[in-house]
Design an enzyme around this catalytic site. Structure first.
Site, PDB file in Angstrom:
ATOM      1  N   SER A  81       0.811  -1.213   0.000  1.00 45.35           N
ATOM      2  CA  SER A  81       0.000   0.000   0.000  1.00 45.35           C
ATOM      3  C   SER A  81       0.848   1.268   0.000  1.00 45.35           C
ATOM      4  O   SER A  81       1.626   1.504  -0.899  1.00 45.35           O
ATOM      5  CB  SER A  81      -0.962  -0.027   1.186  1.00 45.35           C
ATOM      6  OG  SER A  81      -1.836   1.069   1.120  1.00 45.35           O
ATOM      7  N   HIS A  82       0.713   2.048   1.040  1.00 49.39           N
ATOM      8  CA  HIS A  82       1.368   3.351   1.124  1.00 49.39           C
ATOM      9  C   HIS A  82       2.756   3.268   1.739  1.00 49.39           C
ATOM     10  O   HIS A  82       3.401   4.292   1.927  1.00 49.39           O
ATOM     11  CB  HIS A  82       0.492   4.269   1.971  1.00 49.39           C
ATOM     12  CG  HIS A  82       0.118   3.593   3.250  1.00 49.39           C
ATOM     13  ND1 HIS A  82      -0.811   2.587   3.295  1.00 49.39           N
ATOM     14  CD2 HIS A  82       0.580   3.728   4.505  1.00 49.39           C
ATOM     15  CE1 HIS A  82      -0.916   2.149   4.532  1.00 49.39           C
ATOM     16  NE2 HIS A  82      -0.081   2.816   5.288  1.00 49.39           N
ATOM     17  N   ASP A 100      -2.104   6.711  -3.373  1.00 52.80           N
ATOM     18  CA  ASP A 100      -0.995   6.016  -2.719  1.00 52.80           C
ATOM     19  C   ASP A 100      -0.368   4.941  -3.606  1.00 52.80           C
ATOM     20  O   ASP A 100      -0.713   4.813  -4.782  1.00 52.80           O
ATOM     21  CB  ASP A 100      -1.445   5.410  -1.390  1.00 52.80           C
ATOM     22  CG  ASP A 100      -2.322   4.183  -1.588  1.00 52.80           C
ATOM     23  OD1 ASP A 100      -3.041   4.140  -2.606  1.00 52.80           O
ATOM     24  OD2 ASP A 100      -2.285   3.268  -0.747  1.00 52.80           O
ATOM     25  N   ASP A 154      -0.659   1.724  -4.082  1.00 54.64           N
ATOM     26  CA  ASP A 154      -1.475   0.766  -4.828  1.00 54.64           C
ATOM     27  C   ASP A 154      -2.807   1.366  -5.295  1.00 54.64           C
ATOM     28  O   ASP A 154      -3.665   0.645  -5.801  1.00 54.64           O
ATOM     29  CB  ASP A 154      -1.716  -0.492  -3.996  1.00 54.64           C
ATOM     30  CG  ASP A 154      -2.481  -0.211  -2.719  1.00 54.64           C
ATOM     31  OD1 ASP A 154      -2.368   0.919  -2.187  1.00 54.64           O
ATOM     32  OD2 ASP A 154      -3.211  -1.103  -2.247  1.00 54.64           O
ATOM     33  N   ASP A 162      -5.435   2.792  -3.750  1.00 53.55           N
ATOM     34  CA  ASP A 162      -6.720   2.740  -3.058  1.00 53.55           C
ATOM     35  C   ASP A 162      -6.949   3.943  -2.139  1.00 53.55           C
ATOM     36  O   ASP A 162      -8.080   4.215  -1.743  1.00 53.55           O
ATOM     37  CB  ASP A 162      -6.924   1.411  -2.307  1.00 53.55           C
ATOM     38  CG  ASP A 162      -5.831   1.113  -1.311  1.00 53.55           C
ATOM     39  OD1 ASP A 162      -4.848   1.898  -1.233  1.00 53.55           O
ATOM     40  OD2 ASP A 162      -5.938   0.080  -0.619  1.00 53.55           O
ATOM     41  N   ARG A 163      -5.882   4.662  -1.815  1.00 51.09           N
ATOM     42  CA  ARG A 163      -6.060   5.843  -0.954  1.00 51.09           C
ATOM     43  C   ARG A 163      -6.139   7.120  -1.786  1.00 51.09           C
ATOM     44  O   ARG A 163      -5.631   7.171  -2.910  1.00 51.09           O
ATOM     45  CB  ARG A 163      -4.885   5.997   0.009  1.00 51.09           C
ATOM     46  CG  ARG A 163      -4.812   4.918   1.032  1.00 51.09           C
ATOM     47  CD  ARG A 163      -3.723   5.215   2.034  1.00 51.09           C
ATOM     48  NE  ARG A 163      -3.778   4.212   3.091  1.00 51.09           N
ATOM     49  CZ  ARG A 163      -3.269   4.358   4.303  1.00 51.09           C
ATOM     50  NH1 ARG A 163      -2.637   5.469   4.612  1.00 51.09           N
ATOM     51  NH2 ARG A 163      -3.376   3.405   5.194  1.00 51.09           N
ATOM     52  N   LYS A 167     -11.257   0.175  -1.095  1.00 51.73           N
ATOM     53  CA  LYS A 167     -11.318   1.620  -1.238  1.00 51.73           C
ATOM     54  C   LYS A 167     -10.690   1.987  -2.576  1.00 51.73           C
ATOM     55  O   LYS A 167      -9.922   1.206  -3.142  1.00 51.73           O
ATOM     56  CB  LYS A 167     -10.647   2.303  -0.065  1.00 51.73           C
ATOM     57  CG  LYS A 167      -9.224   1.891   0.182  1.00 51.73           C
ATOM     58  CD  LYS A 167      -8.763   2.444   1.520  1.00 51.73           C
ATOM     59  CE  LYS A 167      -7.339   2.035   1.819  1.00 51.73           C
ATOM     60  NZ  LYS A 167      -7.207   1.261   3.065  1.00 51.73           N
TER      61      LYS A 167
END
Ligand code: G1P
Ligand code: ZN
Length: 542
Positions: free
Chosen positions: A112-113, A276, A278, A280-281, A375
């Site tokens: 992710s982030h 982010d 990947d 999703d944010r 998300k």
């Protein structure tokens, strides 16, 4: 090429956290580490005859890991793998492909982030046939399997060429390599009024989209600059890089500082956004005004009907417990059911599947809807653009009207990072032990009305999740929440969430940390974070 079985031994600690198994990249690259965990996934969910989606955010080791997973899938009897070209898929695009193709789930490679690179972070997570992250019952089963397995199966042979779309074979398995963007872009086009947004850009609306050298670059280029006609250069840091160009691809005011500076600068564009690692944010910023994720969720809930995909209204809204109650106020005003879940997107899955909620969000820069089961950063940005195109107001005007109507939930999160794990756990345990004494006591003029350790009973399947974070709630709607991060890879991260409700009409435009002053001081009196960690203050304030 042949399938071979390798002897292995269980590796301790292969326990998925809030969002999959995340470790330092060298750990994942260690002997049998990835192989063991992938075998545990396949043994848990079943491989023979199955179809899975595979892709990741392009971080360091993404390409190598994808080849290993493909060869293991083939050796375990998987019938078909749908892989993003170059092994790239944003998390929401992967979720969409899982659903669109009615597959048996998917494996997403991402931390992710978290930063990427040879000494940074890597991660693997499994999503279910509904497109959403595996629930705890499944991740626990994977962990249990990882602790007893003695072998893994893999095809020995050449890498598959993933550089272009097409079909390849790996032993008995079909590998379908797909354009990572196309299906996702079509989904967005069906939800939003692209004509209205196109007209807004054509009319001179200016935007800056910071993809942070991460996976949304190609998606944002294709959709914003391609389909919607935003000027070339609207998307910056648009090429995904294995180390994210050294950036920390977490879209918040601290890590997306360049974007914040631009949006608060003299020649700020109308709208700013970031996403982010990947995809999703998301973070959303207006000219001279930052929109907190909790507020963004509330604004999206109040305005979603302006977008074609949500014209019929929302079935309900859901937020994670630490997320501010701003969206609850919108739900109450609109007569919508609202739900409060533990941290982590996986808890929204059942609500979305059951049609109880249409919009979901977390304070951690996550917003999404029932269009996928993750998300979705670009989705949120596009919904904002659709709202801006219809309302023809600046972001600041939209926020001012929103607070005037619903009141304002001042909100901030203070993170204390890389704490010694045992000390942090002891501090939380001590705090939990004191909770029963808090109700009725007054701090900074605020009286505690309730204090508990959040537990959640899923309204769909009845599953219970306990120990999800300490809440201290004050009369009047102010609140502090404390929990330990479940995604970190180094020591413990303590998250302190602070919230204060101001009904208005006065006091709606204060500086956030100043407005939260009493709540911040009350938190220190109650939890003694600075005293027990020895830290002078938080490492990250968002
Ligand atoms: C963090 C966020 C949480 C989010 C998760 C995955 O988890 O706080 O809201 O769902 O990342 O993106 P945490 O580290 O707090 O466990
Ligand atoms: Zn992410």
């Amino acid at each position: 090429m042949t399938a071979v079985t390798h002897r292995t031994a269980p590796i301790a600690g292969q326990k998925p956290g809030t969002s999959g198994l995340r470790k330092k990249t060298p750990v994942f690259m260690g002997p049998h580490y990835l192989e063991n965990f992938v075998q545990a996934i396949l043994d848990t969910v079943g491989a023979a005859g199955r179809t899975f989606v595979l892709g990741g955010d392009g971080r360091y080791f993404n390409d190598r890991a994808a080849q290993v997973i493909l060869r293991m899938a083939a050796a375990n009897g998987v019938a078909r793998m749908i892989v993003g070209q170059g092994a790239i898929l944003s998390t929401p695009a992967a979720s969409h492909l899982i659903r669109l193709n009615r597959t048996d789930g998917g494996i997403i490679l991402s931390a992710s982030h978290n930063p990427g690179g040879p000494t940074e972070d890597f991660g693997v997570k499994f999503n279910m046939p509904n497109g959403g992250p595996a629930p705890e019952s499944v991740t626990e089963a994977m962990f249990a399997r990882s602790q007893v397995l003695t072998e893994y199966r893999i095809w020995e042979g050449q890498d598959i060429d993933l550089s272009g779309p097409g079909t390849a074979r790996l032993g008995p398995m079909t590998v379908e390599i797909v354009d990572p963007v196309a299906d996702y872009a079509r989904l967005m086009e069906g939800l939003f009024d692209f004509d209205a947004i196109r007209a807004m850009f054509a009319g001179g609306f200016r935007m800056r989209m910071d993809s942070m050298c991460a996976v949304t670059g190609p998606y944002a280029k294709a959709i914003l600059e391609g389909a919607l006609g935003a000027p070339a250069g609207t998307v910056v840091n648009a090429t995904p890089l294995p180390d994210f160009g050294g950036m920390h691809p977490d879209p918040n005011p601290v890590w997306a500082k360049a974007l914040m500076d631009e949006m608060f600068g003299p020649d700020a564009p109308d709208f700013g956004a970031a996403s982010d690692g990947d995809g999703d944010r998301n973070m959303v910023v207006g000219r001279g005004i930052y929109v907190s994720p909790s507020d963004s969720l509330a604004v999206l809930a109040a305005n979603a009907h302006l977008a074609p995909g949500y014209r019929g209204g929302l079935k309900g809204v859901a937020r994670s417990m630490p997320t501010s109650a701003a969206v609850d106020r919108v739900a109450a005003a609109l007569g919508l059911p609202h739900y409060e879940t533990p941290t982590g997107w996986k808890f929204f899955g059942n609500l979305l599947d059951a049609g109880k909620a249409t919009l979901c969000g977390e304070e951690s820069f996550g917003t999404g809807s029932d269009h996928v089961r993750e998300k979705d950063g670009l989705w949120a940005i596009l919904l904002w653009l659709n709202i801006l195109a219809v309302r023809r107001q600046p972001v600041a005007g939209i926020m001012a009207e929103h607070w005037a109507r619903f009141g304002r939930n001042y909100y901030s999160r203070h993170d204390y990072e890389a704490l010694p794990a045992e000390g942090a756990a002891a501090m939380m345990a001590a705090l939990r032990g004191r909770l029963a004494d808090l109700p009725g006591r007054t701090f900074e003029g605020m009286t505690v009305s309730a204090a508990d350790d959040f537990a959640y009973t899923d309204p769909v399947d009845g599953s219970v999740s306990k120990g999800q974070g300490v809440r201290v709630i004050f009369a009047g709607g102010s609140r502090i929440v404390l929990r330990l991060s479940g995604t970190g890879t180094e020591g413990a991260t303590l998250r302190l969430y602070l919230e204060r409700y101001v009904p208005g009409p006065d006091g709606l435009h204060e500086e956030v940390q100043a407005a939260l002053g009493p709540v911040i001081r009350a938190a220190e009196s109650i939890a003694a974070i600075r005293a027990s960690t020895g830290r002078a203050g938080p490492d990250v304030v968002t």
